[in-house]
Design a protein around this motif. Structure first.
Motif, mmCIF file in Angstrom:
data_model
loop_
_atom_site.group_PDB
_atom_site.id
_atom_site.type_symbol
_atom_site.label_atom_id
_atom_site.label_comp_id
_atom_site.label_asym_id
_atom_site.label_seq_id
_atom_site.Cartn_x
_atom_site.Cartn_y
_atom_site.Cartn_z
ATOM 1 N N TRP A 91 -98.091 0.556 2.222
ATOM 2 C CA TRP A 91 -97.544 0.783 1.123
ATOM 3 C C TRP A 91 -95.901 0.597 1.096
ATOM 4 O O TRP A 91 -95.273 0.673 1.763
ATOM 5 C CB TRP A 91 -97.818 2.265 0.538
ATOM 6 N N ALA A 92 -95.596 0.117 -0.069
ATOM 7 C CA ALA A 92 -94.283 -0.199 -0.104
ATOM 8 C C ALA A 92 -93.769 0.315 -1.705
ATOM 9 O O ALA A 92 -94.736 0.198 -2.565
ATOM 10 C CB ALA A 92 -94.138 -1.966 -0.383
ATOM 11 N N TYR A 93 -92.432 0.366 -2.038
ATOM 12 C CA TYR A 93 -92.075 1.220 -3.167
ATOM 13 C C TYR A 93 -90.763 0.335 -3.356
ATOM 14 O O TYR A 93 -90.047 0.046 -2.550
ATOM 15 C CB TYR A 93 -91.481 2.764 -2.868
ATOM 16 N N SER A 94 -90.576 0.023 -4.529
ATOM 17 C CA SER A 94 -89.312 -0.731 -5.345
ATOM 18 C C SER A 94 -88.068 -0.226 -4.717
ATOM 19 O O SER A 94 -87.280 -1.053 -4.326
ATOM 20 C CB SER A 94 -89.625 -1.239 -6.704
ATOM 21 N N ALA A 95 -88.032 1.119 -4.796
ATOM 22 C CA ALA A 95 -86.625 1.836 -4.473
ATOM 23 C C ALA A 95 -86.417 1.555 -3.050
ATOM 24 O O ALA A 95 -85.158 1.635 -2.834
ATOM 25 C CB ALA A 95 -86.908 3.210 -4.868
ATOM 26 N N PRO A 132 -97.219 -0.885 -11.774
ATOM 27 C CA PRO A 132 -95.812 -0.485 -12.638
ATOM 28 C C PRO A 132 -95.480 0.558 -12.541
ATOM 29 O O PRO A 132 -94.279 1.241 -13.065
ATOM 30 C CB PRO A 132 -96.371 -0.951 -14.033
ATOM 31 N N THR A 133 -96.239 1.657 -11.831
ATOM 32 C CA THR A 133 -95.687 3.017 -11.694
ATOM 33 C C THR A 133 -95.727 3.382 -9.991
ATOM 34 O O THR A 133 -96.541 2.596 -9.432
ATOM 35 C CB THR A 133 -96.585 4.022 -12.451
ATOM 36 N N ASP A 134 -95.221 4.566 -9.815
ATOM 37 C CA ASP A 134 -94.891 4.789 -8.528
ATOM 38 C C ASP A 134 -96.199 5.806 -7.842
ATOM 39 O O ASP A 134 -96.333 6.844 -8.641
ATOM 40 C CB ASP A 134 -93.710 5.666 -8.061
ATOM 41 N N HIS A 135 -97.244 5.527 -7.193
ATOM 42 C CA HIS A 135 -98.391 6.219 -6.722
ATOM 43 C C HIS A 135 -98.047 6.922 -5.548
ATOM 44 O O HIS A 135 -98.993 7.545 -5.103
ATOM 45 C CB HIS A 135 -99.286 5.232 -6.414
ATOM 46 N N ARG A 136 -96.808 7.073 -5.241
ATOM 47 C CA ARG A 136 -96.547 8.072 -3.851
ATOM 48 C C ARG A 136 -97.042 9.271 -3.939
ATOM 49 O O ARG A 136 -97.615 9.797 -2.857
ATOM 50 C CB ARG A 136 -95.011 7.769 -3.749
ATOM 51 N N ASN A 137 -97.004 9.938 -4.863
ATOM 52 C CA ASN A 137 -97.638 11.339 -5.020
ATOM 53 C C ASN A 137 -98.620 11.690 -5.655
ATOM 54 O O ASN A 137 -99.191 12.908 -5.974
ATOM 55 C CB ASN A 137 -96.030 12.201 -5.632
ATOM 56 N N ARG A 138 -99.607 10.610 -5.915
ATOM 57 C CA ARG A 138 -100.758 10.859 -6.516
ATOM 58 C C ARG A 138 -101.728 11.421 -5.597
ATOM 59 O O ARG A 138 -102.123 10.988 -4.590
ATOM 60 C CB ARG A 138 -101.337 9.480 -7.007
ATOM 61 N N GLU A 139 -102.321 12.478 -6.000
ATOM 62 C CA GLU A 139 -103.377 13.263 -5.352
ATOM 63 C C GLU A 139 -104.686 12.361 -5.177
ATOM 64 O O GLU A 139 -105.185 11.852 -6.065
ATOM 65 C CB GLU A 139 -103.853 14.585 -6.143
ATOM 66 N N GLY A 140 -104.992 12.090 -3.985
ATOM 67 C CA GLY A 140 -106.242 11.316 -3.634
ATOM 68 C C GLY A 140 -106.056 10.016 -3.572
ATOM 69 O O GLY A 140 -107.131 9.295 -3.241
#
Length: 197
Positions: A91-95, A132-140
């Protein structure tokens, strides 16, 4: 939320079971991989024997010609390279992408993305999806991506088999490449929401 995951897994499994051309797969996944009804950027690359990773199929970038002519290397510190090298979903995050992956380069700064996942599929294929959204904290979400990874592995095996056969008549006669008994069982388990374990 888990019902939405299962709905997407089922739809993707049914599509991939027909063993479509990789261009069709990438196009389909661009609009269907996100369970949150968003369009993603989808990348399918191949790892050459010399460690070069090159783009074979891409959908979603407005500057496709830039990335299709750009190659990466296994030794680089980019999400695609790390996933292919370690054989782990990355995983990578733009921030935080530049801190975590110093070799990362924005090919198109106008394409908005918040999170990216890269899925190694065997030793020579890698898929990447930018959302386009941050999926870091999405359950499952990690279990969902694990299921997608399993589906892509089955698909790539079937595609390689279909391509290896090389018989034009064989391909023309069968619009749907039959899956093995084991592949069919795995797809059934995934449809039922089972995990890799």
């Amino acid at each position: 939320m888990f019902e939405k995951y299962l709905e997407r897994i089922n739809g993707i499994a049914e599509f991939l079971a027909r063993t479509p051309h990789p261009d069709q797969v990438v196009d389909f996944l661009t609009g269907n991989i996100s369970p949150f009804d968003e369009v993603s950027v989808s990348f399918r690359g191949v790892v050459d024997p010399d460690g070069t990773i090159r783009c074979e199929n891409i959908q979603g970038f407005s500057k496709k010609e830039v990335i299709t002519t750009t190659s990466f290397h296994l030794s680089e510190n980019r999400p695609i390279s790390v996933a292919a090298r370690t054989q782990k979903i990355t995983w990578a995050y733009s921030a935080t992408v530049k801190e975590e992956f110093p070799d990362f380069f924005h090919f198109d700064k106008f394409t908005p993305w918040q999170s990216m996942v890269v899925i190694p599929v065997g030793l020579i294929r890698v898929y990447g999806f930018s959302f386009p959204t941050d999926h870091r904290n999405r359950e499952g979400i990690n279990s969902y991506i694990d299921a997608i990874s399993s589906l892509l592995k089955v698909y790539e095996s079937a595609w390689d088999l279909r391509s290896t056969v090389g018989s034009r008549s064989y391909i023309e006669e069968s619009e749907v490449q039959p899956l093995s008994e084991r592949q069919t069982r795995i797809l059934d388990f995934l449809k039922d929401g089972k995990t890799n374990k």
